[in-house]
Design a protein around this motif. Sequence first.
Motif, PDB file in Angstrom:
ATOM      1  N   GLY A  58      11.432  68.886 -12.178  1.00 33.56           N
ATOM      2  CA  GLY A  58      10.922  67.960 -13.303  1.00 33.56           C
ATOM      3  C   GLY A  58      11.175  66.337 -13.104  1.00 33.56           C
ATOM      4  O   GLY A  58      11.040  65.568 -14.116  1.00 33.56           O
ATOM      5  N   GLY A  59      11.514  65.829 -11.859  1.00 32.37           N
ATOM      6  CA  GLY A  59      11.443  64.651 -11.499  1.00 32.37           C
ATOM      7  C   GLY A  59      12.708  63.996 -11.535  1.00 32.37           C
ATOM      8  O   GLY A  59      12.913  62.587 -11.192  1.00 32.37           O
ATOM      9  N   PRO A  60      14.193  64.516 -11.496  1.00 30.13           N
ATOM     10  CA  PRO A  60      15.264  63.720 -11.258  1.00 30.13           C
ATOM     11  C   PRO A  60      15.391  63.281  -9.759  1.00 30.13           C
ATOM     12  O   PRO A  60      14.675  63.644  -8.985  1.00 30.13           O
ATOM     13  CB  PRO A  60      16.428  64.746 -11.647  1.00 30.13           C
ATOM     14  CG  PRO A  60      15.747  66.022 -11.180  1.00 30.13           C
ATOM     15  CD  PRO A  60      14.264  66.176 -11.407  1.00 30.13           C
ATOM     16  N   GLU A 189      24.921  63.180 -16.777  1.00 34.91           N
ATOM     17  CA  GLU A 189      24.695  61.993 -16.017  1.00 34.91           C
ATOM     18  C   GLU A 189      24.595  62.594 -14.593  1.00 34.91           C
ATOM     19  O   GLU A 189      23.870  61.655 -13.673  1.00 34.91           O
ATOM     20  CB  GLU A 189      26.062  61.238 -16.005  1.00 34.91           C
ATOM     21  CG  GLU A 189      26.240  60.287 -17.316  1.00 34.91           C
ATOM     22  CD  GLU A 189      26.297  61.002 -18.427  1.00 34.91           C
ATOM     23  OE1 GLU A 189      25.910  60.304 -19.508  1.00 34.91           O
ATOM     24  OE2 GLU A 189      26.512  62.275 -18.712  1.00 34.91           O
ATOM     25  N   VAL A 190      25.216  63.203 -14.193  1.00 35.65           N
ATOM     26  CA  VAL A 190      24.688  64.108 -12.618  1.00 35.65           C
ATOM     27  C   VAL A 190      24.788  65.565 -12.784  1.00 35.65           C
ATOM     28  O   VAL A 190      25.748  66.235 -13.332  1.00 35.65           O
ATOM     29  CB  VAL A 190      25.729  63.580 -11.737  1.00 35.65           C
ATOM     30  CG1 VAL A 190      25.621  64.016 -10.282  1.00 35.65           C
ATOM     31  CG2 VAL A 190      26.303  62.074 -11.754  1.00 35.65           C
ATOM     32  N   GLY A 191      24.028  66.113 -12.100  1.00 37.38           N
ATOM     33  CA  GLY A 191      24.058  67.607 -12.000  1.00 37.38           C
ATOM     34  C   GLY A 191      24.328  67.880 -10.467  1.00 37.38           C
ATOM     35  O   GLY A 191      23.887  67.177  -9.555  1.00 37.38           O
ATOM     36  N   THR A 192      24.895  69.055 -10.083  1.00 40.49           N
ATOM     37  CA  THR A 192      25.258  69.287  -8.535  1.00 40.49           C
ATOM     38  C   THR A 192      24.790  70.705  -8.592  1.00 40.49           C
ATOM     39  O   THR A 192      24.642  71.613  -9.400  1.00 40.49           O
ATOM     40  CB  THR A 192      26.942  69.346  -8.618  1.00 40.49           C
ATOM     41  OG1 THR A 192      27.537  70.429  -9.230  1.00 40.49           O
ATOM     42  CG2 THR A 192      27.397  67.900  -8.890  1.00 40.49           C
ATOM     43  N   THR A 193      24.474  71.178  -7.330  1.00 38.47           N
ATOM     44  CA  THR A 193      24.238  72.485  -6.702  1.00 38.47           C
ATOM     45  C   THR A 193      24.912  72.755  -5.483  1.00 38.47           C
ATOM     46  O   THR A 193      25.173  71.741  -4.462  1.00 38.47           O
ATOM     47  CB  THR A 193      22.629  72.714  -6.914  1.00 38.47           C
ATOM     48  OG1 THR A 193      22.609  74.056  -7.019  1.00 38.47           O
ATOM     49  CG2 THR A 193      21.767  72.318  -5.707  1.00 38.47           C
ATOM     50  N   ARG A 213      19.039  61.231 -13.440  1.00 35.82           N
ATOM     51  CA  ARG A 213      17.908  60.596 -13.859  1.00 35.82           C
ATOM     52  C   ARG A 213      17.989  58.981 -13.871  1.00 35.82           C
ATOM     53  O   ARG A 213      17.171  58.233 -14.352  1.00 35.82           O
ATOM     54  CB  ARG A 213      17.465  61.096 -15.306  1.00 35.82           C
ATOM     55  CG  ARG A 213      16.855  62.433 -15.131  1.00 35.82           C
ATOM     56  CD  ARG A 213      16.140  62.949 -16.497  1.00 35.82           C
ATOM     57  NE  ARG A 213      15.948  64.316 -16.346  1.00 35.82           N
ATOM     58  CZ  ARG A 213      14.793  65.062 -15.686  1.00 35.82           C
ATOM     59  NH1 ARG A 213      13.973  64.169 -15.029  1.00 35.82           N
ATOM     60  NH2 ARG A 213      14.335  66.028 -15.780  1.00 35.82           N
ATOM     61  N   ASP A 214      19.013  58.552 -13.524  1.00 44.17           N
ATOM     62  CA  ASP A 214      19.673  57.317 -13.330  1.00 44.17           C
ATOM     63  C   ASP A 214      19.346  56.723 -11.807  1.00 44.17           C
ATOM     64  O   ASP A 214      19.937  56.985 -11.092  1.00 44.17           O
ATOM     65  CB  ASP A 214      21.129  57.099 -13.838  1.00 44.17           C
ATOM     66  CG  ASP A 214      21.501  55.508 -14.213  1.00 44.17           C
ATOM     67  OD1 ASP A 214      21.059  54.725 -13.041  1.00 44.17           O
ATOM     68  OD2 ASP A 214      22.474  55.423 -14.890  1.00 44.17           O
ATOM     69  N   ALA A 215      18.361  55.603 -11.767  1.00 43.35           N
ATOM     70  CA  ALA A 215      18.253  55.280 -10.512  1.00 43.35           C
ATOM     71  C   ALA A 215      19.142  54.663  -9.893  1.00 43.35           C
ATOM     72  O   ALA A 215      19.492  54.498  -8.597  1.00 43.35           O
ATOM     73  CB  ALA A 215      16.977  54.227 -10.459  1.00 43.35           C
ATOM     74  N   THR A 216      19.888  53.827 -10.779  1.00 38.14           N
ATOM     75  CA  THR A 216      21.200  53.066 -10.269  1.00 38.14           C
ATOM     76  C   THR A 216      22.249  53.884  -9.780  1.00 38.14           C
ATOM     77  O   THR A 216      22.859  53.818  -8.661  1.00 38.14           O
ATOM     78  CB  THR A 216      21.795  52.076 -11.313  1.00 38.14           C
ATOM     79  OG1 THR A 216      20.737  51.152 -11.728  1.00 38.14           O
ATOM     80  CG2 THR A 216      22.810  51.289 -10.789  1.00 38.14           C
ATOM     81  N   ARG A 217      22.627  54.941 -10.596  1.00 38.71           N
ATOM     82  CA  ARG A 217      23.511  55.958  -9.982  1.00 38.71           C
ATOM     83  C   ARG A 217      23.056  56.726  -8.983  1.00 38.71           C
ATOM     84  O   ARG A 217      23.919  56.984  -7.882  1.00 38.71           O
ATOM     85  CB  ARG A 217      23.692  57.106 -11.068  1.00 38.71           C
ATOM     86  CG  ARG A 217      25.021  58.005 -11.051  1.00 38.71           C
ATOM     87  CD  ARG A 217      25.219  58.816 -12.123  1.00 38.71           C
ATOM     88  NE  ARG A 217      25.374  58.103 -13.345  1.00 38.71           N
ATOM     89  CZ  ARG A 217      26.634  57.650 -13.644  1.00 38.71           C
ATOM     90  NH1 ARG A 217      27.719  57.628 -12.937  1.00 38.71           N
ATOM     91  NH2 ARG A 217      26.587  57.076 -14.819  1.00 38.71           N
ATOM     92  N   ALA A 218      21.732  56.884  -8.685  1.00 37.11           N
ATOM     93  CA  ALA A 218      21.196  57.599  -7.506  1.00 37.11           C
ATOM     94  C   ALA A 218      21.502  57.105  -6.409  1.00 37.11           C
ATOM     95  O   ALA A 218      21.929  57.374  -5.450  1.00 37.11           O
ATOM     96  CB  ALA A 218      19.789  57.899  -7.829  1.00 37.11           C
TER      97      ALA A 218
END
Length: 384
Positions: A58-60, A189-193, A213-218
Motif C-alpha cells: 500500500g505504498g510505504p 514509525e517503522v515496520g520490519t520483516t 511512511r516517513d520519507a525523511t526516516r526512510a
Amino acid sequence: MPASPTSPAPISLLDLPAQHAPIQAELEAALRHVLDEAAFIQGPAVQLFAQELSEYLGGPHVITCANGTDALQLALMSLALPPGAEVIVPAFTYVATLEAAAVLGLRPVPADVLPDTFGLDPAAVAAALTPRTGAIVAVHLFGQCADLEALRRLADEHGVALIEDNAQAIGATFTTAQGHTWPAGTVGEVGTTSFFPSKNLGGFGDGGALFTRDATRAERLRQLANHGQRRKYHHEHVGLNSRLDTLQAALLRVKLRYLDHWTAARQRAAAHYDAALAGRPGLLPPARDPRSTHVFHQYTVQVADEPGRRDDLQRHLAAHGVPSAVYYPLPVHQQPAYEYLGYMPGQFPVAERLCRTVLSLPIHPTLSLEQAAYVGKVLESWNQ
C-alpha cells in the motif's frame, strides 16, 4: 478410542522443494539474469523488489537489508534513543526482538501478552510505560496482527515510537473501529520483516526489509543500512553494512507474485485444523482477532497446562508421522542472556504458561487437504 488413521504422503513442517517446484523455471530465469548482469551488490533487482513490495503493502517506503534482526536494529537506530532508554517488548517472542535493543545499549522491558491471540497486552504495555520509555515493539506473532489500534494510541499518548516486528505476518491486515484497513508493518514509525527461508515470503538465504511512511526516516534508514553514508566515502552516521543481495531480491520478486496464493492455501489448511479441533477438550485452536486477518505462519494450538500433556501429544503425533514444534519453550525474561534485566519467574504468567502449552502443527502452502485432514484425525485419535 478412535481407530488409528491411515497416513497419506509424508508430512513435513516446511516443504520448500514442493513449494518451489511449480515456479522453478521462473526462479532459474531470475537467477540466470543476475548471473549475466553480475551486479551482485545493489543490483537493479534490489530496487525493483523494494518497489514491488511497497506496492503490495500500500505504498510505504521499503528499505531492504541483510536480515530481520538487522531490520529491528536499524529501526531502533533510526529513533536515536539515548543510552539506557527502555524498549517495551513482548515477554513471549523470539529473542531477536530483545537482542536488537540490547546490542544498542537500550533496555528491553518485557510486557505480558494476551492469552488467546499471543500479541502484546495493551494493558500490560500501559503499566510498563515510564518516562524512560522510547519505543514499543509490537510483534505480529504466528501470522496475525497485535492490537495495532490500542498500541498506536498508547504510543501517541505517551510520545513514544511504535515499531512493528512483522517477520511472521507479511500480508496480514488490521481493520480499525473506523473501518480503516492497515497493512501489517505499515502503522508504526517503522515496520520490519525477515525473508528467512521459512517465512511466508522467504528467500534462499538471509534477508530483511524495513517499512516507513516517513520519507525523511526512510532516507536515514537507507544511510544507516549502508555504513551511514548518503554517498560513497561520506559517512554522516554510524551505520551497519546490511544489504539484501541482488540474487535474493531477484528470487524474492518471483515469490512475491505468489504470496497471496500461498496465503490462501495456508488458510484452507487452517480451516481443516479448526474443524478437527472444534469442541476438542484439552486443545485450543489459535484464536482469531476479528479485526485482523491471519496468514498462518504457524498454526499454534494450546494444550491443557498439565505436566507431561504437551509432551504426550508430541509423541502421539510423531508416532503417526506428524512433526510438530514448540515456539517458544522459554520466555525471554528467563533466557540466561537476559538475567541481567532482573526479572523473576512468575512476573509474566501468560507468557510463561504459553511456553509450557503451545504446540505448532505443520502448515505450509503445499500441505494438501488430505494431509491436513490426516493431521486432524491424528489429533482426534489422541487418547487424553
